[in-house]
Design a protein around this motif. Structure first.
Motif, mmCIF file in Angstrom:
data_model
loop_
_atom_site.group_PDB
_atom_site.id
_atom_site.type_symbol
_atom_site.label_atom_id
_atom_site.label_comp_id
_atom_site.label_asym_id
_atom_site.label_seq_id
_atom_site.Cartn_x
_atom_site.Cartn_y
_atom_site.Cartn_z
ATOM 1 N N THR A 225 0.824 -1.210 0.000
ATOM 2 C CA THR A 225 0.000 0.000 0.000
ATOM 3 C C THR A 225 0.854 1.254 0.000
ATOM 4 O O THR A 225 0.639 2.172 -0.801
ATOM 5 N N GLN B 234 -7.148 -2.865 2.915
ATOM 6 C CA GLN B 234 -6.219 -3.473 1.972
ATOM 7 C C GLN B 234 -6.390 -4.991 1.982
ATOM 8 O O GLN B 234 -6.879 -5.573 2.946
ATOM 9 N N ARG C 41 -4.564 4.724 -5.411
ATOM 10 C CA ARG C 41 -4.332 3.272 -5.353
ATOM 11 C C ARG C 41 -4.906 2.581 -6.588
ATOM 12 O O ARG C 41 -4.346 1.599 -7.080
#
Length: 331
Positions: A194, A301, A329
């Motif tokens: 991430t 996530q 993202r």
């Protein structure tokens, strides 16, 4: 929110110009965020729900979402457009279950992400975290090689100077209560991915504890040590080390005094993994309360596609921060 951080996210999100879907389109706060994305040309937006209800809420709050796509999940004809694409994308659902599930705005939104009609989904302003996670696990599924949904937060701590300036990543402070070793490994790997994708950092992951590298012994340390071993086996290129006390992880002087071996992480960690949610929750509130730090997230996530879960009490500025991180993202 740190304005430099916010500006960087905005620039990247705008350049990527991804497509976001909101299933809670009868919520004024969601519509306000959608309006901001549209007016600044940051992203393409789809609102899921009854068009008349969306229009009513928007008019009541003087919000302009005229540039958004509307997916009317109350319409049988509109829901039917999902059936063939979802059947082609997944073997998990029958025609009957797709038609039934798509009546729910959250499910319909996730189906749109699944079939590529949207890049990411933001929910949780009205829905609970549990509702968002269960639906996303069912429809979107987990990322390859990941067996655990977890969270990571981005901390901006005034006065702290580390490898990323005043910023750190911390996890998991929101989802997994007492993670076992494989779960800790998943959290560490997902958090590293991430921050790499979102912030461009080279992750240096420290597994936190009350002990530094065997300075204490207790059976509770076994799960941390085993988690490190599993993460290293799965991702040998990942810089991960521990078990470390907090100061050993982020303070070069403490690391040089307490650790008698070489480490790519000690004293320069930028990702901190708490051993359980008790430590994580207490830790983030301590740095917010006494360190006056900003904490962005939690970022969900582990899903195969980017999913955002808002705090139901978050101000609009924090919601927009989470949306921007989600869009980056999705890049």
């Amino acid at each position: 929110m740190n304005q430099e951080f916010f500006a960087s996210l905005t620039t990247r999100a705008k350049a990527a110009h991804k497509h976001i879907v909101f299933p809670e389109a009868d919520c004024a706060d969601i519509l306000a965020c959608a309006e901001k994305l549209l007016s600044d040309d940051i992203a393409e937006v789809t609102l899921v729900g009854d068009p008349d209800q969306i229009t009513t809420v928007a008019n009541e709050h003087s919000i302009d979402v005229g540039g958004a796509h509307i997916f009317d999940c109350t319409s049988e004809e509109v829901r039917e457009t999902l059936v063939e694409p979802v059947l082609a994308a997944s073997e998990m659902f029958s025609e009957k279950s797709i038609r039934r599930k798509a009546k729910n705005p959250l499910n319909a939104a996730l189906f749109l992400v699944l079939i590529g009609k949207a890049d990411c989904c933001a929910a949780g302003r009205v829905l609970t975290t549990g509702e968002v996670i269960i639906a996303a696990q069912t429809i979107i599924g987990l990322a390859d090689g990941i067996n655990t949904i977890s969270s990571v937060g981005i901390v901006d701590a005034p006065g702290f100077t580390g490898p990323e300036g005043s910023m750190l990543a911390i996890g998991d402070c929101a989802i997994n209560v007492l993670p076992d070793a494989p779960t800790l490994a998943d959290i560490a790997i997902s958090s590293a991915d991430t921050v790499s994708n979102l912030l461009g950092w080279e992750p240096r992951v420290a597994m936190l504890s009350f002990s530094t590298d065997g300075s204490s012994e207790d059976e509770s340390l076994d799960v941390i040590r085993e988690g490190i071993k599993i993460a290293r086996e799965r991702r040998p290129q990942l810089k991960i080390d521990g078990e470390f006390q907090l100061d050993t992880a982020i303070n070069p002087v403490s690391a040089s005094r307490k650790l008698k071996r070489e480490s790519d992480v000690a004293g320069k960690a930028n990702v901190l993994i708490f051993p359980n949610i008790h430590a994580g929750n207490i830790g983030v509130k301590l740095i917010q309360t006494f360190g006056h730090a900003d904490a962005y997230g939690p970022i969900l996530q582990g899903f195969a596609k980017p999913i955002c879960d808002f705090s139901r009490s978050a101000p609009l500025s924090e919601m927009m921060g989470n949306i921007l991180m989600l869009l980056v993202r999705a890049e």
